[in-house]
Write an enzyme that holds these catalytic residues in place. Structure first.
Site, PDB file in Angstrom:
ATOM      1  N   ALA A 147      -8.800 -25.123 -46.064  1.00 10.73           N
ATOM      2  CA  ALA A 147      -9.747 -25.469 -44.888  1.00 10.73           C
ATOM      3  C   ALA A 147      -9.552 -26.883 -44.309  1.00 10.73           C
ATOM      4  O   ALA A 147      -9.290 -27.084 -43.167  1.00 10.73           O
ATOM      5  CB  ALA A 147     -11.390 -25.195 -45.326  1.00 10.73           C
ATOM      6  N   GLN A 175      -2.294 -17.812 -54.210  1.00  7.67           N
ATOM      7  CA  GLN A 175      -2.538 -19.084 -54.211  1.00  7.67           C
ATOM      8  C   GLN A 175      -2.825 -19.658 -55.261  1.00  7.67           C
ATOM      9  O   GLN A 175      -2.557 -20.968 -55.482  1.00  7.67           O
ATOM     10  CB  GLN A 175      -3.669 -19.420 -52.992  1.00  7.67           C
ATOM     11  CG  GLN A 175      -3.339 -19.038 -51.680  1.00  7.67           C
ATOM     12  CD  GLN A 175      -3.878 -17.601 -51.221  1.00  7.67           C
ATOM     13  OE1 GLN A 175      -3.854 -16.949 -52.193  1.00  7.67           O
ATOM     14  NE2 GLN A 175      -4.100 -17.521 -50.084  1.00  7.67           N
ATOM     15  N   ASP A 230     -14.672 -22.204 -47.167  1.00 10.84           N
ATOM     16  CA  ASP A 230     -13.923 -22.217 -45.616  1.00 10.84           C
ATOM     17  C   ASP A 230     -15.098 -22.342 -44.578  1.00 10.84           C
ATOM     18  O   ASP A 230     -14.819 -22.789 -43.503  1.00 10.84           O
ATOM     19  CB  ASP A 230     -13.175 -20.951 -45.514  1.00 10.84           C
ATOM     20  CG  ASP A 230     -12.003 -20.867 -46.473  1.00 10.84           C
ATOM     21  OD1 ASP A 230     -12.173 -20.552 -47.565  1.00 10.84           O
ATOM     22  OD2 ASP A 230     -10.966 -21.359 -45.702  1.00 10.84           O
TER      23      ASP A 230
HETATM   24  O1  MRU Z   1      -6.443 -18.061 -46.943  1.00 13.10           O
HETATM   25  P1  MRU Z   1      -6.420 -19.436 -47.423  1.00 13.10           P
HETATM   26  O2  MRU Z   1      -5.294 -19.541 -48.303  1.00 13.10           O
HETATM   27  O3  MRU Z   1      -6.189 -20.389 -46.398  1.00 13.10           O
HETATM   28  O4  MRU Z   1      -7.584 -19.612 -48.076  1.00 13.10           O
HETATM   29  C1  MRU Z   1      -8.103 -20.903 -48.534  1.00 13.10           C
HETATM   30  C2  MRU Z   1      -9.426 -21.081 -49.548  1.00 13.10           C
HETATM   31  O5  MRU Z   1     -10.017 -19.930 -49.430  1.00 13.10           O
HETATM   32  C3  MRU Z   1      -9.767 -22.130 -50.224  1.00 13.10           C
HETATM   33  O6  MRU Z   1     -10.476 -21.968 -51.261  1.00 13.10           O
HETATM   34  C4  MRU Z   1     -10.574 -22.957 -49.175  1.00 13.10           C
HETATM   35  O7  MRU Z   1      -9.929 -23.101 -47.831  1.00 13.10           O
HETATM   36  C5  MRU Z   1     -11.236 -24.179 -49.591  1.00 13.10           C
HETATM   37  S1  MRU Z   1      -9.667 -25.410 -49.736  1.00 13.10           S
HETATM   38  C6  MRU Z   1      -9.969 -26.883 -50.382  1.00 13.10           C
END
Ligand code: MRU
Length: 336
Positions: A49, A192, A233
């Site tokens: 995010a 991730q 997010d």
């Molecule tokens: O699909 P992604 O990899 O963009 O999802 C990211 C997440 O869910 C993270 O946990 C969230 O953005 C927090 S990042 C500090």
């Protein structure tokens, strides 16, 4: 190195550390075309995010550079900005980053770029602040002892400009000698946790182990975890928090065994226009993310899937939301 940066070479470009290639390859993407930037966001070359917030703001500068060089109409500029803003729907930060620079568009790319670069610096500072606030909170709650932390997805330097949100708290605790081990969920289907979080922890010399997502509840119930730290997010006014799919199962399990479950995110992730999490738009992604792995089919051809990229954890499971400003005790009914 920062995950996202701007270069003036050849009329201006955005440089991204390509997260789809990690951990095998540390590769940089150089993006000059706004459509390419939208593609990079959608295939998660840049993700997380806060990183999306900075990318949104820099993306507007890139659009204006192209517009100034090729004499685009106002309509073409507006269309390109809308495509960028809507590239992914769940993380509020992307639209937030765009909206931070939109009032400066009339002033041209120089003004927008200055503001976007300031937002990148703000993000780096706010991550350090969250790290300190989150670490202090845990020390007050659990005492000055080495902690075993469970985390989900990637919330580190890769997901922000540098340092990270939930992983920023881990880094801060580690710098105080207070991390025993980090348990990082692998985070199906795009990994991730194992590809990115484990890579960052290895680089930082922080002890870690990777667990399949399905093992998180068992680790919690076995008494292996002192606290859960995740990012977000989008956070609604009542504290309901959208985050990577699988976060909700971890929260419910942590609640059952009274392990603190903390959501760590900058204020820019708080969406005060929504009262609760049921108004968050959840991104659904392609079947192939679930039915294949590294290009090899892992399910019968034509299988249907259910592949939401995010879920919403109700505030009643969240011990506290930690932002760069303060701690919100949302389980106790405190609103943001
Ligand atoms: O699909 P992604 O990899 O963009 O999802 C990211 C997440 O869910 C993270 O946990 C969230 O953005 C927090 S990042 C500090």
């Amino acid at each position: 190195m920062r995950t996202i940066s701007w270069s003036e070479v050849n009329g201006g470009s955005i440089h991204l550390l390509d997260q789809t290639k990690l951990p095998g390859t540390i590769g940089e993407l150089v993006i000059r075309d706004p459509k390419e930037l939208v593609g990079a966001i959608q295939r998660l070359s840049v993700r997380g995010a806060p990183a999306l917030g900075v990318t949104g703001a820099l993306g507007v500068a890139l659009i204006l550079r192209n517009a100034e060089a090729e004499n685009w109409s106002k309509e073409s500029i507006a269309k390109s900005i809308l495509e960028l803003k809507n590239a992914r729907p769940t993380a509020v930060n992307l639209a937030w980053g765009v909206s931070q620079v939109e009032p400066l568009i009339e002033g041209g790319s120089k003004k927008v770029l200055e503001k976007a670069l300031a937002l990148a610096d703000d993000d780096a500072n706010s991550c350090r602040e969250m790290g300190r606030i989150g670490a202090d909170f845990l020390v007050n709650k659990l005492g000055e002892k080495k902690l075993r932390i469970l985390t989900h997805c990637n919330t580190g330097a890769l997901a922000s400009t540098e340092w990270g949100t939930a992983l920023g708290v881990v880094r801060e605790l580690h710098s105080r000698g207070l991390i025993e081990e980090v348990f990082t969920d692998e985070t199906r289907p795009l990994l991730q946790g194992s590809r990115l979080t484990a890579w960052e922890l290895a680089q930082a010399g922080i002890p870690y182990r990777i667990l399949p997502d399905g093992a998180a509840a068992s680790a919690l119930f076995s008494g292996l975890i002192d606290a859960v730290l995740i990012g977000a997010d989008r956070i609604a006014k009542n504290g309901d928090s959208a985050n990577k799919i699988g976060s909700l199962s971890v929260a419910v399990a942590a609640d059952q065994v009274a392990v603190p479950f903390l959501v760590v995110a900058p204020e820019s992730t708080v969406d005060r226009s929504i009262d609760s999490g049921d108004r968050v738009e959840i991104e659904f992604r392609s079947d192939s993310e679930v039915t294949s792995f590294a290009g090899v089919n892992t399910a019968p051809v034509g299988s249907k899937t259910y592949n939401p990229a995010f879920d919403v954890t109700p505030a009643r499971y969240i011990t506290a939301v930690i932002t760069d400003k303060r701690v919100y005790r949302v389980k106790e009914g405190e609103a943001l």
